[in-house]
Design a protein around this motif. Structure first.
Motif, PDB file in Angstrom:
ATOM      1  N   TYR A 654       1.041  -1.576   0.134  1.00 14.16           N
ATOM      2  CA  TYR A 654       0.258   0.273  -0.268  1.00 14.16           C
ATOM      3  C   TYR A 654       0.800   1.538  -0.393  1.00 14.16           C
ATOM      4  O   TYR A 654       0.625   2.301   0.031  1.00 14.16           O
ATOM      5  CB  TYR A 654      -0.842  -0.245   1.181  1.00 14.16           C
ATOM      6  N   ARG A 655       2.232   1.017  -0.026  1.00 13.26           N
ATOM      7  CA  ARG A 655       3.157   2.890   0.331  1.00 13.26           C
ATOM      8  C   ARG A 655       3.859   1.524  -0.614  1.00 13.26           C
ATOM      9  O   ARG A 655       4.515   0.373  -0.744  1.00 13.26           O
ATOM     10  CB  ARG A 655       3.641   2.734   1.728  1.00 13.26           C
ATOM     11  N   PHE A 656       5.577   3.095  -1.142  1.00 11.43           N
ATOM     12  CA  PHE A 656       6.751   2.254  -1.287  1.00 11.43           C
ATOM     13  C   PHE A 656       7.344   2.894  -1.224  1.00 11.43           C
ATOM     14  O   PHE A 656       7.708   4.159  -0.706  1.00 11.43           O
ATOM     15  CB  PHE A 656       6.339   2.876  -2.809  1.00 11.43           C
ATOM     16  N   GLN A 657       8.584   2.242  -1.180  1.00 13.50           N
ATOM     17  CA  GLN A 657       9.437   2.171   0.149  1.00 13.50           C
ATOM     18  C   GLN A 657      11.306   2.592  -0.929  1.00 13.50           C
ATOM     19  O   GLN A 657      11.036   1.945  -1.894  1.00 13.50           O
ATOM     20  CB  GLN A 657       9.293   1.323   1.032  1.00 13.50           C
ATOM     21  N   CYS A 658      12.351   2.721  -0.706  1.00 16.46           N
ATOM     22  CA  CYS A 658      13.409   3.072  -0.662  1.00 16.46           C
ATOM     23  C   CYS A 658      14.185   3.799   0.559  1.00 16.46           C
ATOM     24  O   CYS A 658      13.942   4.234   1.349  1.00 16.46           O
ATOM     25  CB  CYS A 658      13.621   4.498  -1.629  1.00 16.46           C
ATOM     26  N   LEU A 697       4.712  11.875   1.207  1.00 13.31           N
ATOM     27  CA  LEU A 697       5.764  11.382   1.450  1.00 13.31           C
ATOM     28  C   LEU A 697       6.280  11.081   3.147  1.00 13.31           C
ATOM     29  O   LEU A 697       5.934  12.663   3.823  1.00 13.31           O
ATOM     30  CB  LEU A 697       6.980  12.509   1.033  1.00 13.31           C
ATOM     31  N   GLU A 698       7.133  10.486   3.567  1.00 12.08           N
ATOM     32  CA  GLU A 698       7.415   9.966   4.829  1.00 12.08           C
ATOM     33  C   GLU A 698       8.762   9.889   4.751  1.00 12.08           C
ATOM     34  O   GLU A 698       9.644   9.412   4.384  1.00 12.08           O
ATOM     35  CB  GLU A 698       7.274   9.565   5.485  1.00 12.08           C
ATOM     36  N   PHE A 699       9.465  10.186   6.126  1.00 15.75           N
ATOM     37  CA  PHE A 699      11.190  10.026   6.424  1.00 15.75           C
ATOM     38  C   PHE A 699      11.152   9.216   7.580  1.00 15.75           C
ATOM     39  O   PHE A 699      10.718   9.734   8.154  1.00 15.75           O
ATOM     40  CB  PHE A 699      12.418  11.455   6.123  1.00 15.75           C
ATOM     41  N   SER A 722       6.478   6.502   0.269  1.00 11.59           N
ATOM     42  CA  SER A 722       5.478   7.740  -0.409  1.00 11.59           C
ATOM     43  C   SER A 722       4.354   6.595  -0.624  1.00 11.59           C
ATOM     44  O   SER A 722       4.247   5.326  -0.852  1.00 11.59           O
ATOM     45  CB  SER A 722       6.205   7.970  -1.194  1.00 11.59           C
ATOM     46  N   VAL A 723       2.845   7.624  -1.196  1.00 11.76           N
ATOM     47  CA  VAL A 723       2.055   6.982  -1.075  1.00 11.76           C
ATOM     48  C   VAL A 723       2.065   6.567  -2.900  1.00 11.76           C
ATOM     49  O   VAL A 723       1.138   5.733  -3.119  1.00 11.76           O
ATOM     50  CB  VAL A 723       0.465   7.502  -0.718  1.00 11.76           C
ATOM     51  N   HIS A 729      10.230   8.287  -6.669  1.00  7.85           N
ATOM     52  CA  HIS A 729      10.415   8.493  -8.175  1.00  7.85           C
ATOM     53  C   HIS A 729      11.615  10.122  -8.268  1.00  7.85           C
ATOM     54  O   HIS A 729      12.760  10.456  -9.097  1.00  7.85           O
ATOM     55  CB  HIS A 729      10.672   7.892  -9.389  1.00  7.85           C
ATOM     56  N   GLN A 730      10.509  10.454  -7.970  1.00  9.73           N
ATOM     57  CA  GLN A 730      11.001  11.898  -8.300  1.00  9.73           C
ATOM     58  C   GLN A 730      11.413  12.586  -7.375  1.00  9.73           C
ATOM     59  O   GLN A 730      12.240  13.196  -7.253  1.00  9.73           O
ATOM     60  CB  GLN A 730       9.528  13.168  -8.332  1.00  9.73           C
TER      61      GLN A 730
END
Length: 760
Positions: A654-658, A697-699, A722-723, A729-730
């Motif tokens: 449900y979220r995207f991570q790096c 966006l979260e850190f 990020s949702v 990616h931006q």
């Protein structure tokens, strides 16, 4: 291939340069002059994908041409290349587009992606073509002449008979197997024009003994039909084949592959472990009766080059390999298959940190071919994609033949006196199944003899000097030794405590070696076979041991997760799982998912023939809600509950991570780097006029890795979440140039892990 030497070449082109990708931390290609003048005589698309040798710093290096463009600098400041290494592109346009996408998605230098994709011999500048040994077949004259050789000329008669009866040309190995004096006879028959020469392919593995396809049941037929219909009409589609263990997924893969081959297409099949390749290649080669090329890290450089060349030229139509095979070039790819798609080994954990599963789907989409993802326990991400209608679900709910799914039972071992990890109920069940002439499999996902060596007097434990981890005690051939399973460091077991010089050094916990020792004592009349990374270290040992297990030579099998996937042991009727509790409580949110997958995969080794299977799972937490849901309600209900938890916790899918990782010999250097990066990102976003991009966006962090020190380096990480995949990616695109320019980056090793699968 020819190599054009540029030492005395003509004047450079006036305004165009070659853009080349070089291994290293370069975000953009490097500029070099072509002073042979090919850029004036040859179309740019015929140059892109060729290798060149370039002067790079103080040495020569191989690079790949990725573009031809106008020079941005004065030509006298740009170096000329040293040589063209290829007469034609070795990376086709569609393959180059795929590699460029991988570089963009994983924010990796294009040169690093290309290095990952090419065999080592090509990276060293060796010819792309690879010629195999010659083969021979009978000429019309020879077919008449060799029938007249008398039987009393035994060697000639045997070799002539082999040629007369051969369905395919014979090679040197075939002839040598018939008679040691084959070469003289072959040369003589060539002179007499009895034989004709055919240039052989470099891939010349013998075909397996012909095998027959088992009749497919209705569900298998429906799955095959769905994919072959798509193969008929063409185009991309992604299918998730969810079949319980023993439901015959391999039979479905075989039928799909056979259909693709009849259409003149090539097929790529990925498997998670090297240990599965001998079994799979035997099944595919035996049924299809066509050469199957292999590609995995256990092969030497020549073998890997040969496999790469064979599928690129179309000499071989089926490639079977582990994750690196996803980059292999194909002349006419028609179908992609990935078995055990949930397996974590498909994620590369160093260098370019790609997911072979994810980029295989992308490659299939780019080349407009169907892709099949198979598993008994699909990943939550894949099942979420089914829910989002990105994947088509195909199901196999019945075991092939007369086999039935095993009964899984939780064994509460709280308060019970456990002998070397084996409880009373499990030991009694082992005795019962062995008395009935069946096999027993004990699963313990911890190799070695004991995970802890401790001093009884002062409490000292054998810690790794380079990692925040205990060293595992192993039983060597001549002595016991300690080994760190994280960095590989070894030392001889001390005879006394290094801290207090005490003599009482006790072992705590058990590994597969200690379990094997105890089982041999309890069941002295039974044959025990241990299969783990230590027992299969030698080449060919894995195939040898699994063959023994399959034949029934061993009564008791002991192993780690190497035995969990894909293996078919028809005599195993009891599976005992000794320690799965560590998967219930972990800092990694994926731990419970992997625990559930492991339980069902290991359980699937039981009862695969006529006899019913039994699975006993020992646990100290029999009331754990997810464990109960898995055992009582099945994997589908477990997935539903797990996805609900992920949604509520704002976690993938449900979220995207790096995950930004940093490690350094000084802990403060790694922390300073990540804090500086985080502060710079927050400042950058605050200065943007489009504040909507910042939403979602979260850190998280920086925080220490679960194992703070590894191989002498302190490790920290910063999670970006990020949702929106696009927004994430931006952010990364803005962040990456700052990292390369940061002076703090020079003090650390850092990496970007897109869609991380492990937090370690």
């Amino acid at each position: 291939m020819t190599t054009t030497n540029l030492t005395n070449s003509s004047a450079p082109c006036e305004n165009r340069v070659l853009k080349v990708a070089v291994a290293g931390p370069f975000l953009t290609p490097l500029d070099y002059l072509d002073n042979v003048g090919l850029v004036d005589r040859v179309l740019a698309e015929q140059l892109i994908g060729r290798r060149v040798r370039i002067p790079f710093r103080s040495k020569s290096q191989v690079a790949l041409v990725v573009a031809v463009a106008a020079a941005e600098y004065a030509l006298d400041k740009i170096k000329p290349i040293e040589a063209w290494l290829d007469d034609a592109p070795i990376v086709a346009a569609q393959d180059f587009a795929f590699l460029q996408w991988v570089a963009d998605y994983y924010h990796a230098p294009l040169g690093e992606v290309i290095i990952t994709a090419l065999p080592k011999r090509l990276r060293a500048g060796e010819p792309a073509q690879m010629q195999g040994a010659d083969t021979w077949h009978l000429s019309p004259l020879g077919r008449t002449a060799l029938t007249e050789i008398p039987a009393r000329a035994k060697a000639q008669f045997a070799l002539a008979t082999a040629f007369l009866e051969a369905a395919q040309p014979l090679n040197a190995a075939d002839c040598k197997a018939i008679t040691g004096s084959w070469r003289k006879m072959v040369n003589q028959w060539l002179e007499q024009q009895f034989l004709q020469v055919l240039p052989g392919t470099c891939w010349q593995e013998p075909l397996a003994e012909r095998a027959h396809h088992h009749p497919l049941n209705a569900q298998q037929v429906a799955a095959v039909q769905a994919v072959t219909d798509k193969l008929d009409c063409g185009g991309f589609a992604s299918y998730l084949l969810q079949g319980i263990t023993g439901s015959g997924k391999t039979e479905v893969y075989l039928a799909m592959t056979e259909f693709a081959l009849k259409q003149g297409k090539q097929v790529l099949i990925l498997v998670p472990e090297i240990g599965l390749t001998p079994q799979m290649i035997g099944r595919f080669s035996g049924y299809l009766q066509t050469p199957i090329a292999l590609l995995h890290s256990g092969m030497n450089d020549s073998q890997r080059h040969c496999a790469w060349h064979s599928v690129r030229t179309g000499e071989v139509s089926v490639l079977l390999g582990t994750r690196s095979a996803v980059f292999a070039p194909f002349k006419n790819l028609g179908l992609c298959i990935i078995d055990e798609e949930h397996d974590a080994s498909y994620k590369q954990q160093d260098g370019v940190r790609y997911s072979a599963r994810d980029i295989l789907v992308r490659r299939a989409h780019q080349q407009q071919v169907p892709v099949v993802l198979g598993s008994a326990t699909p990943s939550l991400e894949s099942l979420f994609n089914v829910k989002q209608q990105r994947y088509h679900l195909l199901t196999l709910t019945e075991r092939a033949g007369v086999a039935k799914p095993p009964q899984i039972k939780l064994i509460d071992i709280r308060g019970e006196k456990i002998q070397e990890g084996v409880g009373i109920q499990l030991k009694a069940a082992m005795q019962r199944h062995l008395e009935n002439g069946k096999q027993v499999l004990l699963f313990l996902n911890r190799r070695g003899f004991a995970p802890v060596l401790m001093c009884h007097d002062c409490g000292w434990q054998a810690h790794c000097p380079s990692c925040d981890a205990n060293m595992t005690l192993h039983q060597g051939t001549h002595h016991q030794y300690l080994q760190c399973h994280h960095c590989g460091e070894q030392m001889v077991k001390p005879v006394q405590c290094p801290s207090c010089q005490g003599k009482e050094l006790h072992t705590m916990g058990q590994g597969t070696e200690r379990l094997e020792e105890s089982i041999r004592e309890w069941f002295a009349d039974k044959t025990v076979l241990r299969i783990d990374r230590d027992s299969t270290r030698l080449k060919g040992k894995m195939a040898e041991l699994t063959a023994q297990a399959h034949s029934g030579e061993a009564d008791i099998l002991i192993g780690t997760q190497m035995l969990a996937k894909g293996h078919h042991f028809p005599k195993v009727t009891l599976v005992g799982m000794l320690d799965i509790d560590q998967g219930l409580f972990s800092c990694d949110y994926r731990a419970t998912e992997r625990m559930a997958q492991l339980v069902l995969q290991v359980a699937g080794r039981s009862g695969r023939a006529e006899d019913a299977g039994e699975v006993l799972v020992q646990t100290h937490h029999p009331q754990h809600p997810l464990l109960l849901k898995l055992i009582q309600d099945g994997y589908a209900e477990f997935v539903r509950a797990a996805l609900q938890e992920r949604d509520e916790a704002a976690l993938p899918p449900y979220r995207f991570q790096c995950l930004v990782r940093a490690e350094a010999h000084q802990a403060q250097d790694a922390l300073d780097f990540l804090h500086s990066l985080k502060a710079g990102l927050e400042l950058q976003w605050q200065s943007l006029t489009e504040q909507s991009v910042m939403r979602g966006l979260e850190f998280w962090g920086p925080v220490s890795a679960p194992m703070l020190r590894r191989q002498g380096r302190y490790r920290y990480q910063l999670m970006l979440s990020s949702v929106s995949r696009q927004k994430l990616h931006q952010l990364l695109s803005i962040m990456q140039p700052y990292i390369y320019k940061s002076p703090l980056a020079r003090k650390v090793r850092w990496s970007l892990d897109i869609d991380p699968q492990d937090v370690f």
